[in-house]
Design an enzyme around this catalytic site. Structure first.
Site, mmCIF file in Angstrom:
data_model
loop_
_atom_site.group_PDB
_atom_site.id
_atom_site.type_symbol
_atom_site.label_atom_id
_atom_site.label_comp_id
_atom_site.label_asym_id
_atom_site.label_seq_id
_atom_site.Cartn_x
_atom_site.Cartn_y
_atom_site.Cartn_z
ATOM 1 N N ILE A 266 0.879 -1.170 0.000
ATOM 2 C CA ILE A 266 0.000 0.000 0.000
ATOM 3 C C ILE A 266 0.914 1.218 0.000
ATOM 4 O O ILE A 266 0.945 2.011 0.938
ATOM 5 C CB ILE A 266 -0.929 0.018 1.227
ATOM 6 C CG1 ILE A 266 -1.590 -1.347 1.440
ATOM 7 C CG2 ILE A 266 -2.008 1.085 1.078
ATOM 8 C CD1 ILE A 266 -2.435 -1.449 2.698
ATOM 9 N N ASP A 298 -10.667 -0.185 -4.276
ATOM 10 C CA ASP A 298 -11.445 0.158 -5.468
ATOM 11 C C ASP A 298 -12.664 -0.756 -5.596
ATOM 12 O O ASP A 298 -13.753 -0.311 -5.985
ATOM 13 C CB ASP A 298 -10.573 0.053 -6.722
ATOM 14 C CG ASP A 298 -9.386 0.993 -6.675
ATOM 15 O OD1 ASP A 298 -9.524 2.100 -6.135
ATOM 16 O OD2 ASP A 298 -8.304 0.612 -7.159
ATOM 17 N N HIS A 325 -4.375 1.305 -9.996
ATOM 18 C CA HIS A 325 -4.874 1.818 -8.714
ATOM 19 C C HIS A 325 -4.737 3.337 -8.628
ATOM 20 O O HIS A 325 -4.444 3.881 -7.570
ATOM 21 C CB HIS A 325 -4.111 1.143 -7.573
ATOM 22 C CG HIS A 325 -4.663 1.458 -6.210
ATOM 23 N ND1 HIS A 325 -5.983 1.265 -5.862
ATOM 24 C CD2 HIS A 325 -4.059 1.962 -5.093
ATOM 25 C CE1 HIS A 325 -6.165 1.621 -4.605
ATOM 26 N NE2 HIS A 325 -5.024 2.062 -4.102
ATOM 27 N N MET A 376 -9.147 2.394 3.724
ATOM 28 C CA MET A 376 -7.981 1.683 3.200
ATOM 29 C C MET A 376 -7.573 0.567 4.147
ATOM 30 O O MET A 376 -7.189 -0.528 3.716
ATOM 31 C CB MET A 376 -6.821 2.659 3.007
ATOM 32 C CG MET A 376 -5.580 2.052 2.353
ATOM 33 S SD MET A 376 -5.828 1.543 0.635
ATOM 34 C CE MET A 376 -5.706 -0.239 0.786
#
Length: 465
Positions: A266, A298, A325, A376
């Site tokens: 990430i 997403d 992404h 996230m």
């Protein structure tokens, strides 16, 4: 005849004789005819033989007690009972005796324990008239969150500590983090979960490979919510160079101490960082498929937005998101979900754009003081849960960004299957409608440039020994 019946019953039960009239009798007073009747041997009691059923595992018949004794400790009582219901009862002969199935071979006519030792039993539970496999026991995996004291790292660590597959959780971060990693570990160690939690800290400017041996050794999954956010005046290339160096330090430590672990990245920009790290892994002789970009957020956003529009529960919506992404590389494939496919075609472009710009919406809503940290972390934990389930032998499918050959680009986000060892299969894109085919070309054009940035970085760098 009534007297005879009562006497016979008394004889069987050894109870005092009771006449149907007021006169009582003792054994010596019993008439001769009655004594002859009482001297007759009592007929044997008829007992039903316990039912046997054929276990499909080895084709042999067993009683419920025998089956339950074998599976005891491996599966729950309800699962064993449900499995018993799926077993076929042995047929009865004309005399009422059950016929045992003939053994398949002389060598197979052994005890239950020996037969079962050759193959792992697959207990099945009956639900909605369909047999289901009993889940395997939870795994005992070691997980590390690098950047675990940050905005994403803390909630991500919380969610991972609650995963039943996690036995040991390591929190690593720098000494400039908002809170010390040891504090996060101490906080999480109070949860009612089996995972033990420990914190590790490193000073800014030091190399992870020199400090993370204990932290990373034995890790099965390493989640990396690390890197710097994009600051005013910073170009995308500047951001990549800064974060690629941060990612490289962690990746080279993993290459040395846990080379078989799955690395979930990430680190922005993911479209460039993942190809760079995967190629460095490949140059080191390691598996580049271990380096995976987490694009799950997403998918989460697409599912939520579709649920909002249609009024359906997003838990039952699964929109694949392919490409990359960032920006236009994020491509939801709405036509491949039965709920999303019901949305009017005129609304799809705006919905598509909504998914692409969702991150910017959060930044603006937070007044520039933060980004999408909680969502996230949720998405990262969903990814981590799928990886660990796969490692435990339970196949899971998620969208992820990794080395791929489903398009003409070397890296791409698409559905992948997680199993033992990590990614076991990369799925093709599937059928696309005309709008999606056009969007695919648009996404690939942008993604190609960002992948090349990562490949160039890998060409000019090496992982430390």
């Amino acid at each position: 005849w009534l007297k005879k019946l009562l006497l016979e019953r008394c004889q069987r039960s050894h109870l005092p004789c009771v006449q149907p009239n007021p006169r009582s009798c003792t054994p010596n007073q019993v008439p001769t005819s009655h004594r002859r009747l009482s001297q007759r041997p009592a007929p044997p009691l008829v007992t039903m033989a316990p039912e046997k059923r054929v276990d499909p595992e080895d084709g042999q018949a067993y009683t419920y007690d025998e089956l339950a004794a074998y599976y005891k400790g491996k599966y729950k009582k309800k699962a064993i009972e449900a499995y018993w219901e799926t077993c076929t009862a042995t047929k009865k002969s004309k005399k009422g005796k059950k016929e045992e199935p003939e053994p398949k071979a002389k060598g197979k006519a052994k005890s239950k324990a020996k037969a079962k030792a050759k193959a792992e039993p697959k207990a099945k539970a009956k639900a909605k008239a369909k047999a289901k496999k009993e889940p395997k026991p939870a795994g005992n995996f070691k997980v590390c969150v690098c950047g675990g004291a940050g905005g994403i790292g803390q909630p991500l660590s919380l969610l991972m500590s609650m995963d039943p597959n996690v036995k040991e959780l390591c929190i690593f971060d720098l000494n400039v983090a908002m809170v010390p990693p040891a504090g996060v570990a101490a906080d999480l160690s109070h949860l009612e979960r089996k995972a033990s939690v420990k914190g590790y800290v490193m000073e800014v400017g030091k190399k992870p490979i020199d400090f993370l041996e204990e932290c990373l050794t034995g890790c099965d999954l390493v989640l990396v919510p690390a890197g710097m956010p994009r600051k005013p005046g910073m170009t995308r290339d500047d951001l990549f160079k800064t974060n690629a160096d941060i990612a490289k330090g962690i990746v080279e430590a993993c290459a040395k101490f846990c080379p078989k672990a799955v690395l979930g990245m990430i680190v922005n920009p993911v479209n460039s960082v993942v190809p760079a790290m995967a190629e460095l892994y490949k140059k080191k002789g390691l598996d580049p498929m271990k380096i995976i970009g987490i694009t799950t957020l997403d998918v989460v956003r697409a599912n939520k937005f579709v649920g909002t529009i249609t009024g359906k529960n997003p838990n039952y919506i699964n929109v694949p998101v392919i490409g990359g992404h960032a920006g236009t590389t994020i491509m939801p494939v709405f036509s491949q979900d039965k709920v999303a496919a019901t949305i009017d075609a005129e609304k799809i472009p705006d919905l598509d754009k909504h998914v692409q710009d969702a991150g910017t919406e959060v930044v603006e809503a937070k007044g520039g003081k933060g980004s999408a940290t909680l969502s996230m972390a949720y998405a990262g934990a969903r990814f981590g849960k799928a990886v660990l389930a796969g490692l435990a032998g339970k196949r899971r499918v998620e969208c992820a960004y990794c080395k791929s050959d489903v398009t003409d680009l070397p890296y791409f986000a698409q559905k992948v299957a997680f199993g033992e060892g990590g990614i076991t299969k990369v799925f093709p894109l599937g059928d696309l409608n005309e709008y999606e085919k056009k969007r695919l070309e648009e996404a690939k054009t942008q993604l190609k440039t960002e992948i090349e940035t990562g490949l160039k970085y890998a060409e000019s760098n090496e992982l430390a020994a």
